[in-house]
Design an enzyme around this catalytic site. Structure first.
Site, PDB file in Angstrom:
ATOM      1  N   LYS A  23      46.289  37.441  45.594  1.00 16.46           N
ATOM      2  CA  LYS A  23      45.483  36.222  45.487  1.00 16.46           C
ATOM      3  C   LYS A  23      45.084  35.943  44.050  1.00 16.46           C
ATOM      4  CE  LYS A  23      41.045  34.368  45.621  1.00 16.46           C
ATOM      5  NZ  LYS A  23      39.978  34.514  44.609  1.00 16.46           N
ATOM      6  N   ASN A  24      44.892  37.004  43.245  1.00 16.03           N
ATOM      7  CA  ASN A  24      44.503  36.828  41.851  1.00 16.03           C
ATOM      8  C   ASN A  24      45.673  36.553  40.917  1.00 16.03           C
ATOM      9  OD1 ASN A  24      41.881  37.203  42.583  1.00 16.03           O
ATOM     10  ND2 ASN A  24      41.605  39.160  41.556  1.00 16.03           N
ATOM     11  N   ARG A  97      37.939  27.629  41.529  1.00 15.67           N
ATOM     12  CA  ARG A  97      37.838  27.533  40.074  1.00 15.67           C
ATOM     13  C   ARG A  97      39.200  27.365  39.411  1.00 15.67           C
ATOM     14  NH1 ARG A  97      33.082  29.547  37.536  1.00 15.67           N
ATOM     15  NH2 ARG A  97      31.409  29.789  39.053  1.00 15.67           N
ATOM     16  N   CYS A 121      32.633  32.002  44.221  1.00 12.26           N
ATOM     17  CA  CYS A 121      31.703  32.889  44.901  1.00 12.26           C
ATOM     18  C   CYS A 121      30.456  33.126  44.052  1.00 12.26           C
ATOM     19  CB  CYS A 121      32.375  34.223  45.213  1.00 12.26           C
ATOM     20  SG  CYS A 121      33.729  34.077  46.406  1.00 12.26           S
ATOM     21  N   ASP A 311      36.402  44.247  42.599  1.00  8.39           N
ATOM     22  CA  ASP A 311      36.697  43.761  43.944  1.00  8.39           C
ATOM     23  C   ASP A 311      36.983  44.894  44.934  1.00  8.39           C
ATOM     24  OD1 ASP A 311      36.388  41.042  43.437  1.00  8.39           O
ATOM     25  OD2 ASP A 311      38.419  40.831  42.694  1.00  8.39           O
ATOM     26  N   VAL A 333      30.723  44.496  36.047  1.00  7.78           N
ATOM     27  CA  VAL A 333      31.526  43.282  35.876  1.00  7.78           C
ATOM     28  C   VAL A 333      30.766  42.037  36.318  1.00  7.78           C
ATOM     29  CG1 VAL A 333      33.694  42.142  36.456  1.00  7.78           C
ATOM     30  CG2 VAL A 333      33.639  44.628  36.142  1.00  7.78           C
TER      31      VAL A 333
END
Length: 441
Positions: A23-24, A97, A121, A311, A333
């Protein structure tokens, strides 16, 4: 519609599932297709909301997008790129974003770009200053308007030197997508070097870009006049793989994650083993399971790659509620990432949050009013509760908690999980989870 799952927990998750592209990475590779003068083909693409959002945004800008969902293959033809209407961009971007990454490619193709107010988020500050400062450094003019930000580059973009105050993934992506067609040499210092970044570098190199990455986090890009399309297979999603691994550990289960890739998960696998989890790396994936012995408390700090990924933290915290002793987690982070623990505490977990840096060294949140360290005391029995999902990763972590807890839980707002987890309810069924969708139409 507020999607709600009723979960009957307390049973181990067992079975096999498959993870596809990260997804990233995938949405960023889709944006990169804008830079090409010929079509691009991206493979191993997951059916997630972020892919749908970027597909719609690309179409708004004149890109022809075809998605073979069963095969996970995206074809994108950018030969007729045009500037989209402001209202359309705002309507289709939603909470994503991603639109900010359209700026560089659109400046090269059209000379101007527009981005609406950005969502995402609520896990801490994600300022767009890095992005805007980067674009200005290339020679772009940035104008803030009531509806968003207008960026123009009538005289073209030029290579520059940029040093990031923090190795931001988004700012690194922005710089790469802008520098590859800027005139001259760009040097980016203190860049992010996550596997997803390196896969984006691979895509851009296939398109004709000239990019070198040094061991000191310096990336150099020699601008070129034009780029062609690419054909590329996306790297697997290491976050989803780790999330299912954490679910196996928290529920006392046994899950084979087809597509999980060991080199991208080295730090997670070390931590998983220290806690007491077991895994077996196979040619086409990794099997994760709870071996039946007591789990061990650990001290853990999140960090940029090659550190422990932020994550990965949230789903693993659920498993740490079942470990013997005091576990300490220092989040470096995102300063508000521990908001999800409130629901875990309501389910019986013993978690205390602190403003101090409970780690080996102070981080950028030291002496600030953010509760960014957690102490988890375990093991504690979790019990069912009514939960409202706060964000993507926290939401999946809440789902894990509901599956691990004794009794029934109603987990509301789970639709956000589809932003990054493909067919997550179907995968729960494959793992013999006991749940039902009780959403009101």
């Amino acid at each position: 519609m507020d999607r709600v799952l009723r979960v009957n927990g307390g049973r181990p998750l067992q079975g096999e599932l498959r993870v596809r592209g990260a997804k990233n990475f995938v949405p960023k590779a889709m944006v990169a297709a804008l830079l090409g003068e010929t079509p691009s083909v991206l493979k191993n693409v997951p059916l997630i909301l972020d892919v749908d959002v970027v597909s719609r945004l690309l179409r708004l800008h004149g890109v022809k997008v075809e998605f073979d969902q069963s095969e996970g293959v995206l074809t994108m033809d950018p030969t007729s790129v045009e500037l989209a209407h402001v209202a359309d961009i705002d309507a289709h971007a939603g909470s994503s974003r991603i639109p900010i990454l359209f700026c560089g490619p659109l400046l090269h193709r059209l000379g101007e770009a527009f981005i609406p107010d950005l969502g995402g988020c609520n896990i801490g500050g994600r300022p767009i200053d890095f992005h805007m400062d980067s674009l200005r450094a290339f020679g772009a003019k940035v104008e803030k308007r009531d509806s968003g930000i207008h960026i123009s580059a009538e005289g073209g973009l030029y290579g520059t030197q940029i040093e990031l105050p923090y190795p931001s993934v988004g700012a690194t992506e922005q710089t790469l997508l802008t520098a590859v067609r800027a005139q001259g040499l760009t040097e980016l210092r203190n860049a992010a070097v996550e596997p997803e970044i390196m896969d984006l570098v691979s895509v851009l190199q296939k398109m004709g870009a000239i990019i070198s990455v040094d061991t000191d986090r310096t990336i150099r890009i020699e601008g070129v006049d034009s780029l062609s399309g690419y054909t590329h297979t996306a790297l697997s999603d290491r976050i989803e793989a780790a999330s299912w691994a954490s679910a196996a550990l928290a529920t006392g289960g046994d899950i084979f994650v087809r597509g999980a890739h060991q080199p991208d998960m080295t730090t997670f696998l070390n931590t998983f083993r220290k806690i007491g989890g077991a895994f077996d790396v196979q040619e086409d994936g990794i099997r994760f399971w709870h071996p039946g012995s007591d789990l061990k408390a650990i001290m853990m700090e999140t960090n940029v790659h090659p550190g422990f990924m932020t994550d990965w933290q949230q789903p693993l915290v659920v498993a740490l509620t079942q470990a013997n002793g005091l576990s300490i987690v220092h989040e470096t982070v995102y300063e508000k990432r521990f908001g999800f623990t409130e629901a875990l505490t309501a389910m019986g977990a013993q978690i205390q949050l602190y403003r101090e840096c409970l780690g080996s060294s102070p981080c950028r949140f030291a002496q600030k009013n953010f509760k960014h360290s957690a102490v988890i005391s375990g093991p504690t029995k979790l019990h069912g509760a009514d939960i409202q999902v706060p964000d993507l990763r926290g939401g999946f972590s809440h789902l894990i908690a509901a599956l691990a807890a004794e009794g029934q839980s109603n987990v509301s707002g789970v639709g956000v999980i589809a932003r990054g987890y493909e067919h997550f309810t179907s995968k729960l069924s494959l793992l013999d989870a006991d749940f039902e969708d009780i959403s009101e139409a």
